[in-house]
Write a protein that holds these residues in place. Sequence first.
Motif, PDB file in Angstrom:
ATOM      1  N   LEU A   1       0.818  -1.202   0.000  1.00  0.00           N
ATOM      2  CA  LEU A   1       0.000   0.000   0.000  1.00  0.00           C
ATOM      3  C   LEU A   1       0.857   1.259   0.000  1.00  0.00           C
ATOM      4  O   LEU A   1       0.492   2.264  -0.613  1.00  0.00           O
ATOM      5  N   GLU A   2       1.975   1.182   0.703  1.00  0.00           N
ATOM      6  CA  GLU A   2       2.822   2.374   0.856  1.00  0.00           C
ATOM      7  C   GLU A   2       4.208   1.942   1.309  1.00  0.00           C
ATOM      8  O   GLU A   2       4.352   1.025   2.130  1.00  0.00           O
ATOM      9  N   GLN A   3       5.216   2.600   0.782  1.00  0.00           N
ATOM     10  CA  GLN A   3       6.591   2.315   1.184  1.00  0.00           C
ATOM     11  C   GLN A   3       7.386   3.607   1.017  1.00  0.00           C
ATOM     12  O   GLN A   3       7.737   3.991  -0.090  1.00  0.00           O
ATOM     13  N   THR A   4       7.649   4.292   2.136  1.00  0.00           N
ATOM     14  CA  THR A   4       8.264   5.611   2.085  1.00  0.00           C
ATOM     15  C   THR A   4       9.233   5.793   3.249  1.00  0.00           C
ATOM     16  O   THR A   4       9.132   5.106   4.266  1.00  0.00           O
ATOM     17  N   PRO A   5      10.153   6.756   3.133  1.00  0.00           N
ATOM     18  CA  PRO A   5      10.920   7.162   4.309  1.00  0.00           C
ATOM     19  C   PRO A   5       9.994   7.906   5.261  1.00  0.00           C
ATOM     20  O   PRO A   5       9.114   8.661   4.839  1.00  0.00           O
ATOM     21  N   ALA A   6      10.153   7.683   6.555  1.00  0.00           N
ATOM     22  CA  ALA A   6       9.279   8.321   7.534  1.00  0.00           C
ATOM     23  C   ALA A   6      10.041   8.577   8.822  1.00  0.00           C
ATOM     24  O   ALA A   6      11.071   7.960   9.095  1.00  0.00           O
ATOM     25  N   ALA A   7       9.516   9.517   9.601  1.00  0.00           N
ATOM     26  CA  ALA A   7      10.052   9.803  10.927  1.00  0.00           C
ATOM     27  C   ALA A   7       9.021   9.310  11.935  1.00  0.00           C
ATOM     28  O   ALA A   7       8.064  10.016  12.261  1.00  0.00           O
ATOM     29  N   PRO A   8       9.130   8.062  12.402  1.00  0.00           N
ATOM     30  CA  PRO A   8       8.087   7.490  13.250  1.00  0.00           C
ATOM     31  C   PRO A   8       8.070   8.066  14.661  1.00  0.00           C
ATOM     32  O   PRO A   8       9.115   8.317  15.263  1.00  0.00           O
ATOM     33  N   GLU A   9       6.866   8.292  15.174  1.00  0.00           N
ATOM     34  CA  GLU A   9       6.669   8.646  16.573  1.00  0.00           C
ATOM     35  C   GLU A   9       6.169   7.375  17.270  1.00  0.00           C
ATOM     36  O   GLU A   9       5.049   6.946  17.050  1.00  0.00           O
ATOM     37  N   LEU A  10       7.020   6.784  18.087  1.00  0.00           N
ATOM     38  CA  LEU A  10       6.714   5.499  18.702  1.00  0.00           C
ATOM     39  C   LEU A  10       6.210   5.698  20.123  1.00  0.00           C
ATOM     40  O   LEU A  10       6.684   6.575  20.856  1.00  0.00           O
ATOM     41  N   ALA A  11       5.202   4.893  20.501  1.00  0.00           N
ATOM     42  CA  ALA A  11       4.638   5.006  21.840  1.00  0.00           C
ATOM     43  C   ALA A  11       5.687   4.698  22.909  1.00  0.00           C
ATOM     44  O   ALA A  11       5.698   5.303  23.971  1.00  0.00           O
ATOM     45  N   ASP A  12       6.574   3.767  22.621  1.00  0.00           N
ATOM     46  CA  ASP A  12       7.649   3.400  23.547  1.00  0.00           C
ATOM     47  C   ASP A  12       8.938   4.067  23.064  1.00  0.00           C
ATOM     48  O   ASP A  12       9.516   3.654  22.050  1.00  0.00           O
ATOM     49  N   PRO A  13       9.414   5.111  23.761  1.00  0.00           N
ATOM     50  CA  PRO A  13      10.622   5.801  23.297  1.00  0.00           C
ATOM     51  C   PRO A  13      11.850   4.901  23.257  1.00  0.00           C
ATOM     52  O   PRO A  13      12.767   5.122  22.468  1.00  0.00           O
ATOM     53  N   GLY A  14      11.876   3.861  24.090  1.00  0.00           N
ATOM     54  CA  GLY A  14      13.014   2.957  24.076  1.00  0.00           C
ATOM     55  C   GLY A  14      13.082   2.134  22.811  1.00  0.00           C
ATOM     56  O   GLY A  14      14.150   1.621  22.462  1.00  0.00           O
ATOM     57  N   LEU A  15      11.949   2.019  22.113  1.00  0.00           N
ATOM     58  CA  LEU A  15      11.917   1.227  20.887  1.00  0.00           C
ATOM     59  C   LEU A  15      12.779   1.851  19.801  1.00  0.00           C
ATOM     60  O   LEU A  15      13.379   1.152  18.985  1.00  0.00           O
ATOM     61  N   ARG A  16      12.871   3.181  19.798  1.00  0.00           N
ATOM     62  CA  ARG A  16      13.728   3.852  18.814  1.00  0.00           C
ATOM     63  C   ARG A  16      15.177   3.424  18.982  1.00  0.00           C
ATOM     64  O   ARG A  16      15.890   3.203  18.005  1.00  0.00           O
ATOM     65  N   ASP A  17      15.609   3.277  20.224  1.00  0.00           N
ATOM     66  CA  ASP A  17      16.984   2.839  20.475  1.00  0.00           C
ATOM     67  C   ASP A  17      17.178   1.390  20.046  1.00  0.00           C
ATOM     68  O   ASP A  17      18.216   1.035  19.473  1.00  0.00           O
ATOM     69  N   VAL A  18      16.172   0.547  20.318  1.00  0.00           N
ATOM     70  CA  VAL A  18      16.263  -0.860  19.930  1.00  0.00           C
ATOM     71  C   VAL A  18      16.379  -0.989  18.415  1.00  0.00           C
ATOM     72  O   VAL A  18      17.149  -1.801  17.884  1.00  0.00           O
ATOM     73  N   LEU A  19      15.631  -0.146  17.685  1.00  0.00           N
ATOM     74  CA  LEU A  19      15.657  -0.179  16.226  1.00  0.00           C
ATOM     75  C   LEU A  19      16.863   0.560  15.648  1.00  0.00           C
ATOM     76  O   LEU A  19      17.055   0.589  14.433  1.00  0.00           O
ATOM     77  N   ARG A  20      17.651   1.181  16.533  1.00  0.00           N
ATOM     78  CA  ARG A  20      18.855   1.933  16.145  1.00  0.00           C
ATOM     79  C   ARG A  20      18.500   3.074  15.186  1.00  0.00           C
ATOM     80  O   ARG A  20      19.181   3.294  14.168  1.00  0.00           O
TER      81      ARG A  20
ATOM     82  N   LEU B   1      12.444   3.320   7.227  1.00  0.00           N
ATOM     83  CA  LEU B   1      11.532   2.759   6.239  1.00  0.00           C
ATOM     84  C   LEU B   1      10.170   2.569   6.890  1.00  0.00           C
ATOM     85  O   LEU B   1      10.060   2.011   7.969  1.00  0.00           O
ATOM     86  N   SER B   2       9.122   3.072   6.253  1.00  0.00           N
ATOM     87  CA  SER B   2       7.747   2.814   6.664  1.00  0.00           C
ATOM     88  C   SER B   2       7.073   2.058   5.528  1.00  0.00           C
ATOM     89  O   SER B   2       6.970   2.558   4.412  1.00  0.00           O
ATOM     90  N   ARG B   3       6.645   0.842   5.822  1.00  0.00           N
ATOM     91  CA  ARG B   3       6.083  -0.032   4.784  1.00  0.00           C
ATOM     92  C   ARG B   3       4.747  -0.581   5.262  1.00  0.00           C
ATOM     93  O   ARG B   3       4.662  -1.236   6.304  1.00  0.00           O
ATOM     94  N   ARG B   4       3.690  -0.286   4.530  1.00  0.00           N
ATOM     95  CA  ARG B   4       2.353  -0.785   4.849  1.00  0.00           C
ATOM     96  C   ARG B   4       1.916  -1.745   3.745  1.00  0.00           C
ATOM     97  O   ARG B   4       1.950  -1.388   2.563  1.00  0.00           O
TER      98      ARG B   4
END
Length: 207
Positions: free
Chosen positions: A59-78, A86-89
């Motif tokens: 449906l969609e595949q674009t560069p994105a700046a995700p806002e994650l509910a768990d801020p620690g997840l950004r660190d886990v995803l590096r 990458l944002s892919r739906r």
Amino acid sequence: MSAARSSPIRVRPIRVRPIRALPVEAFHDPFTRRLLAHRGLTTELLERRERCRLRIRVLEQTPAAPELADPGLRDVLRLAPGVPALSRRTELVTPLGRAVSRNLVLGRVPSDASVAASVTGRTAPLGRALARLGVPNRRTLLTTGLGEWPGPDGAAPAAAREYLIHLAGEAPLYVRETFHPAVAPPLPRPGHPALFPGFRPPLGRTA
């Protein structure tokens, strides 16, 4: 003669809404419980359920700046601040085009070209593409619960889960799977109805 300037990559913000966390045991339907707890290929379970080969619809595949509910997840995803992810739906659909699941993948594009091609490809679901390539990977389940499935009368509750795919030598990928309510009924198990406020019956199947 001056060199042509390359167009900047357009990065859009994307807010990842948290699912309503519920234990697998809160769901009444045995297939729904099995699906939410499954650590292998989701596609194979859904294909056995639907008795047909499922294909992927991007449906969609674009560069994105995700806002994650768990801020620690950004660190886990590096994901470094300011660096697009990458944002892919996608959807898994039947031969008649009926969607049985909706999927969101977030993370860094893998540095290995063949792995990146599997993650961003348009011909096979993510897990199946990685398996074909022989890429070692494992999954860490983060959350199970209720998401939303859009319908003509508004969104309906739908079984959903979030997990990480750990790829050898690469940053993990975040995956959110939401399942059509007629495929994986999100009915509450007796004794758990209080966990399902405002529950409505699942949507019926459509061709």
